[in-house]
Design a protein around this motif. Structure first.
Motif, PDB file in Angstrom:
ATOM      1  N   TYR A 383       0.876  -1.174   0.000  1.00 42.41           N
ATOM      2  CA  TYR A 383       0.000   0.000   0.000  1.00 42.41           C
ATOM      3  C   TYR A 383       0.914   1.224   0.000  1.00 42.41           C
ATOM      4  O   TYR A 383       0.997   1.941   0.985  1.00 42.41           O
ATOM      5  N   LEU A 384       1.631   1.356  -1.077  1.00 43.48           N
ATOM      6  CA  LEU A 384       2.718   2.333  -1.128  1.00 43.48           C
ATOM      7  C   LEU A 384       2.291   3.691  -0.583  1.00 43.48           C
ATOM      8  O   LEU A 384       1.179   4.148  -0.853  1.00 43.48           O
ATOM      9  N   PRO A 385       3.181   4.320   0.198  1.00 42.28           N
ATOM     10  CA  PRO A 385       4.553   3.892   0.497  1.00 42.28           C
ATOM     11  C   PRO A 385       4.667   2.760   1.523  1.00 42.28           C
ATOM     12  O   PRO A 385       5.762   2.220   1.709  1.00 42.28           O
ATOM     13  N   ASP A 386       3.557   2.411   2.205  1.00 42.33           N
ATOM     14  CA  ASP A 386       3.614   1.269   3.115  1.00 42.33           C
ATOM     15  C   ASP A 386       3.872  -0.012   2.324  1.00 42.33           C
ATOM     16  O   ASP A 386       3.270  -0.243   1.271  1.00 42.33           O
ATOM     17  N   GLY A 387       4.744  -0.841   2.847  1.00 46.51           N
ATOM     18  CA  GLY A 387       5.016  -2.130   2.213  1.00 46.51           C
ATOM     19  C   GLY A 387       6.045  -2.082   1.105  1.00 46.51           C
ATOM     20  O   GLY A 387       6.199  -3.069   0.368  1.00 46.51           O
ATOM     21  N   ALA A 388       6.751  -0.963   0.963  1.00 47.08           N
ATOM     22  CA  ALA A 388       7.770  -0.897  -0.081  1.00 47.08           C
ATOM     23  C   ALA A 388       8.841  -1.959   0.127  1.00 47.08           C
ATOM     24  O   ALA A 388       9.426  -2.462  -0.843  1.00 47.08           O
ATOM     25  N   HIS A 389       9.086  -2.342   1.389  1.00 49.84           N
ATOM     26  CA  HIS A 389      10.092  -3.372   1.649  1.00 49.84           C
ATOM     27  C   HIS A 389       9.657  -4.724   1.115  1.00 49.84           C
ATOM     28  O   HIS A 389      10.494  -5.558   0.759  1.00 49.84           O
ATOM     29  N   HIS A 390       8.343  -4.965   1.045  1.00 46.44           N
ATOM     30  CA  HIS A 390       7.870  -6.218   0.465  1.00 46.44           C
ATOM     31  C   HIS A 390       8.173  -6.253  -1.035  1.00 46.44           C
ATOM     32  O   HIS A 390       8.549  -7.296  -1.578  1.00 46.44           O
ATOM     33  N   LEU A 391       8.007  -5.122  -1.694  1.00 45.93           N
ATOM     34  CA  LEU A 391       8.343  -5.050  -3.115  1.00 45.93           C
ATOM     35  C   LEU A 391       9.832  -5.289  -3.317  1.00 45.93           C
ATOM     36  O   LEU A 391      10.238  -6.046  -4.217  1.00 45.93           O
ATOM     37  N   ALA A 392      10.648  -4.667  -2.482  1.00 38.49           N
ATOM     38  CA  ALA A 392      12.098  -4.851  -2.601  1.00 38.49           C
ATOM     39  C   ALA A 392      12.473  -6.320  -2.407  1.00 38.49           C
ATOM     40  O   ALA A 392      13.327  -6.858  -3.132  1.00 38.49           O
ATOM     41  N   ASP A 418       6.742   3.799  -7.232  1.00 38.58           N
ATOM     42  CA  ASP A 418       6.170   5.147  -7.206  1.00 38.58           C
ATOM     43  C   ASP A 418       4.686   5.060  -6.862  1.00 38.58           C
ATOM     44  O   ASP A 418       3.886   4.559  -7.657  1.00 38.58           O
ATOM     45  N   PRO A 419       4.266   5.552  -5.696  1.00 38.39           N
ATOM     46  CA  PRO A 419       2.864   5.421  -5.284  1.00 38.39           C
ATOM     47  C   PRO A 419       1.866   6.070  -6.227  1.00 38.39           C
ATOM     48  O   PRO A 419       0.680   5.731  -6.190  1.00 38.39           O
ATOM     49  N   ASP A 420       2.328   6.994  -7.092  1.00 43.13           N
ATOM     50  CA  ASP A 420       1.425   7.695  -7.995  1.00 43.13           C
ATOM     51  C   ASP A 420       1.439   7.137  -9.411  1.00 43.13           C
ATOM     52  O   ASP A 420       0.675   7.601 -10.262  1.00 43.13           O
ATOM     53  N   ASP A 421       2.297   6.166  -9.670  1.00 39.06           N
ATOM     54  CA  ASP A 421       2.400   5.619 -11.018  1.00 39.06           C
ATOM     55  C   ASP A 421       1.242   4.656 -11.281  1.00 39.06           C
ATOM     56  O   ASP A 421       0.985   3.761 -10.478  1.00 39.06           O
ATOM     57  N   PRO A 422       0.529   4.797 -12.399  1.00 42.39           N
ATOM     58  CA  PRO A 422      -0.581   3.881 -12.698  1.00 42.39           C
ATOM     59  C   PRO A 422      -0.151   2.419 -12.704  1.00 42.39           C
ATOM     60  O   PRO A 422      -0.945   1.539 -12.336  1.00 42.39           O
ATOM     61  N   LEU A 423       1.086   2.142 -13.097  1.00 42.07           N
ATOM     62  CA  LEU A 423       1.576   0.767 -13.080  1.00 42.07           C
ATOM     63  C   LEU A 423       1.646   0.242 -11.657  1.00 42.07           C
ATOM     64  O   LEU A 423       1.228  -0.894 -11.376  1.00 42.07           O
ATOM     65  N   ALA A 424       2.178   1.048 -10.750  1.00 44.92           N
ATOM     66  CA  ALA A 424       2.281   0.627  -9.352  1.00 44.92           C
ATOM     67  C   ALA A 424       0.903   0.437  -8.735  1.00 44.92           C
ATOM     68  O   ALA A 424       0.660  -0.522  -7.990  1.00 44.92           O
ATOM     69  N   LEU A 425      -0.016   1.327  -9.037  1.00 50.14           N
ATOM     70  CA  LEU A 425      -1.361   1.240  -8.468  1.00 50.14           C
ATOM     71  C   LEU A 425      -2.067  -0.029  -8.927  1.00 50.14           C
ATOM     72  O   LEU A 425      -2.679  -0.750  -8.125  1.00 50.14           O
ATOM     73  N   ARG A 426      -1.975  -0.337 -10.221  1.00 47.94           N
ATOM     74  CA  ARG A 426      -2.631  -1.539 -10.721  1.00 47.94           C
ATOM     75  C   ARG A 426      -1.892  -2.804 -10.274  1.00 47.94           C
ATOM     76  O   ARG A 426      -2.513  -3.836 -10.026  1.00 47.94           O
ATOM     77  N   PHE A 427      -0.576  -2.742 -10.185  1.00 47.18           N
ATOM     78  CA  PHE A 427       0.193  -3.886  -9.709  1.00 47.18           C
ATOM     79  C   PHE A 427      -0.270  -4.288  -8.303  1.00 47.18           C
ATOM     80  O   PHE A 427      -0.411  -5.474  -7.996  1.00 47.18           O
TER      81      PHE A 427
END
Length: 801
Positions: A383-392, A418-427
């Protein structure tokens, strides 16, 4: 914010509507429940028993009682002092019958010109400006056009012309029918519509609308759009304005683009009401800070309670059995789920992965790289920025497994972060889908070492936890989310709580189980060892069970596992063997004898586990939910079995006997569980001040490892764990043999534990305490042989007024 002391979940449906709920409120009050908890109420697909396929957000389903029914149920609840919690579905709508699904019908009729084009999550460009609807059959192959020759143009009852395919009806856009009196060509009419009917097999790769997991008849909506939120919540807001509802349970928030923003908005329109989220937390994971919710619906609590009742000493024996059934070796859990998740990403949900890839057209092999990251994602989503470490973590693991994907991964990571990127949001919306289908609905049916651990919200690689670890987790819950829900059974659990409690006993008897499984497999062979293990555990855990229920479960389990047969390509020969296995339980005298003999030996131990688990859940930190009917033995298997009708009349009669002073034995009736549930709920509701802290209690003596207890700030919970081994200690057998498991009374008589408990004591806090289950008084250093003389559990409250 009004917060419940406990809830009681009811599945509202046409056969048990809101008016019937109102007639059961007095029973729920007598039981001790604090709030009534209702399944989804908005208008749903005709005949829907679950209500998660909403077709009209503006009204309560008439079949579920309509507005009058909710007024009656809420009025009865409030008059009795109970609150009302209602399940809502913000992520998707039902589309199986387009003509009744208001938003969907308008979308199909008007396409991109529809007001609801913004409400649905459609990739119009990919579909050539049309919504792809996967309904065509296989008669002429997945891409042949002859199925479309079954199309006809017919009028609805009001004369409106529609396109008909078999039993499906779809709208016809204005101006797409000939107006010159020429003969109508249905194929030509179809070609002019805002939708394209395609073969159902094409959905996995070519669907262009977001759906709920792999269910094509549940279309995702974009509730992040302000007007979509407003219109889809108009009736829900009315419930609070009219004083009908006190809280909400939010279904599947992981499907939403912005769960935090959604919860903030929900809090605004409900006046900050009590809200829970149906969110799966992996071990060690916590909800993002600042979410406007009291917590989850409790699968994390379920996992902890199950595991503290599992015997770690049985791990090696069950590991060895599992490996043998797998042909000599068993892949680690992490390897198994990587494979199943990757299979889902490349198969059932490939259309979602390809949609992600279309957002990164400049990245070569983007689909492969994205699928790999999803397969390695350690939790449902970030739930970016929360959980960015899970992505890493997922990216690092992807690079380790697939160094050939280094270039696309390095190109994608900045955008995925990037929390605002449409790719990140849909991912983020997609990773949870793959986790659910790859783990819960596939791997859980393949990893069969001890199936009580393959439950929603659990990680079966965590075999057991110690009492000390259990206490640590409960203290954390008390401090972090004291008003979150706890549960043992739901409409989504794979096995009812008392099925799991009996299966837990196998961890204490791994050798006995291996011997029995060998005998059963000899009499009713199945060419899939792990699946056979799963099925026989289900039989033992749920026995006695009807033939029809067991056939339905076996078929679903086998097809979900997908190793020997599948939903899309059933293997007839294998499924014949599968159903022969089920029939052997009823028709083969030797098989039936083996089953009844073994169940007779372990039943009391399973019931002991059941009572312990239930008392722990009802008194531990959090808000306990009792799923409908589970105040007696809950021996359901996976849905729809766990949504069967409940005999409330029988429960009323038993509760009346208990309220009149009867102390029932621990037997097949489940009345002893009703005693535990009612007394725990009543104490929690009537004396909430006794449940305002958490401190572990420890026993001293030779059986101390079999004790689990805690002080909630006045109310003391004392329970038995590992009862088969405890009985073995008492009899000297080390197993569940002899007479240890044959009694039918409770505690001592039922499990043969008096000898083991005789020199084991627990130090109680100062003062005198009354066991609300038996009425007996205890103080000081209490001998557990006396505490557990009648039942394997005790709930103590301070004596006096």
């Amino acid at each position: 914010m009004r917060t419940p002391q406990s809830t009681y979940r009811i599945q509202v449906r046409p056969s048990f509507d809101l008016h019937e709920v109102s007639r059961q409120v007095d029973y729920l009050r007598a039981l001790g429940a604090d709030w009534v908890y209702l399944s989804p109420l908005l208008a749903a697909e005709p005949g829907s028993d679950h209500g998660y396929d909403v077709i009209d957000h503006s009204r309560i389903d008439p079949g579920r009682g309509g507005a009058d029914g909710l007024a009656a149920a809420a009025g009865a609840a409030h008059d009795a002092g109970l609150g009302v919690l209602i399940d809502i579905v913000p992520n998707h709508v039902g589309t199986a019958t387009p003509a009744v699904s208001l938003w969907w019908w308008d979308l199909l009729l008007h396409g991109t010109d529809s007001r609801y084009a913004q409400a649905f999550d459609v990739d119009w460009e990919f579909g050539g400006g049309r919504v792809r609807i996967p309904v065509l059959g296989d008669d002429a192959g997945p891409r042949a056009g002859s199925e479309l020759e079954k199309l006809t143009v017919e009028p609805l009852d009001d004369g409106t012309p529609v396109l008909r395919y078999v039993d499906h009806r779809f709208p016809i856009a204005a101006g797409t029918l000939p107006d010159d009196g020429t003969e109508i060509d249905p194929l030509a009419v179809h070609a002019r519509q805002n939708y394209e009917l395609i073969n159902w097999r094409r959905a996995d790769d070519e669907l262009n609308y977001r759906r709920f997991f792999g269910v094509s008849t549940l279309a995702g909506i974009r509730v992040e759009v302000p007007w979509v939120f407003d219109e889809s919540h108009e009736e829900i807001v009315r419930w609070f304005a009219a004083g009908l509802a006190d809280g909400l349970r939010v279904d599947h928030p992981d499907g939403l683009r912005d769960p935090r923003g959604y919860l903030d908005r929900l809090g605004e329109v409900t006046g900050g009401a009590y809200v829970l989220v149906e969110k799966i937390l992996e071990p060690g994971e916590t909800l993002p800070a600042g979410w406007a919710t009291a917590g989850t619906t409790g699968y994390d609590a379920l996992a902890d309670i199950d595991r503290v009742l599992v015997d770690d000493a049985g791990r090696q024996g069950l590991d060895e059995l599992d490996a043998a059934l797998c042909g000599g070796t068993r892949d680690p859990w992490t390897e198994l789920i990587h494979g199943t998740k990757r299979t889902i990403a490349d198969g059932l949900l490939r259309s979602e992965v390809l949609r992600l890839a279309r957002l990164a057209p400049d990245v070569e092999d983007a689909a492969d790289a994205l699928a790999e990251v999803i397969a390695n994602f350690p939790v449902y989503r970030s739930y970016l920025p929360d959980g960015a470490h899970h992505l890493a973590e997922a990216v690092e693991e992807s690079l380790r497994r697939r160094p050939d994907l280094g270039d696309p991964l390095r190109a994608l990571v900045p955008r995925l972060s990037d929390p605002d990127d449409p790719l990140a949001l849909r991912f983020q919306q997609t990773s949870g889908m793959v986790m659910a289908k790859g783990v819960e609905d596939t791997a859980f049916y393949r990893y069969t070492r001890l199936t009580s651990l393959t439950e929603v919200g659990g990680d079966p690689s965590e075999f057991s936890i110690t009492p000390a670890e259990f206490h640590r987790r409960q203290l954390d819950r008390e401090q972090r989310t004291p008003a979150a829900m706890t549960t043992l059974s739901t409409h989504d659990t794979k096995r009812g709580e008392d099925v799991r409690a009996r299966i837990d006993v196998l961890s204490e008897l791994p050798g006995d189980w291996a011997d029995l499984l060998g005998e059963l497999s000899r009499r009713a062979p199945l060419p899939d060892g792990p699946l056979a293990n799963l099925l026989w555990q289900a039989v033992v855990g749920a026995w006695p069970i009807s033939r029809d229920r067991l056939h339905a479960y076996a078929e679903k389990a086998a097809r979900e596992a997908g190793n020997s047969t599948t939903w899309t390509a059933p293997d007839g020969e294998f499924e014949d063997a599968l159903h022969a296995l089920v029939d052997s339980c009823f028709d083969d005298r030797e098989v039936a004898g083996l089953l009844t003999g073994f169940v007779g030996r372990i039943a009391q131990f399973g019931w002991s586990n059941s009572l312990s688990a239930k008392l722990i859940q009802l008194t531990a930190p959090g808000v306990p939910d009792v799923y409908q009917g589970s105040e007696l033995w809950e021996t359901s298997l996976v849905d729809p079995d766990n949504r069967r009708a409940v005999d409330f009349a029988a429960r009323r009669a038993l509760l009346a006997e208990i309220d009149s002073g009867r102390r029932p034995p621990v037997d097949e009736t489940g009345a002893a569980k009703l005693l535990v549930v009612s007394r725990a709920l009543q104490l929690r509701r009537d004396r909430p001040e006794l449940f305002s802290g958490y401190r572990a209690l420890s026993a001293e003596g030779p059986a101390r490892a079999h004790f689990l207890g805690f002080d909630r700030g006045g109310a003391l919970t004392l329970t038995t764990r590992l009862p088969a081994r405890l009985a073995g200690r008492a009899t000297g057998t080390g197993t569940a043999g002899g007479d240890a498991g044959t009694g039918t009374a409770g505690g001592d008589a039922g499990t043969g534990t008096a000898g083991a408990w005789s020199t084991t004591e627990v130090a109680l806090p100062s003062g005198s305490f009354v066991d609300v289950l038996t009425g007996r008084t205890h103080s000081g250093r209490a001998r557990l042989a006396e505490v557990f003389a009648q039942y394997p559990v005790a709930l103590l409250a301070p004596a006096g007024p």
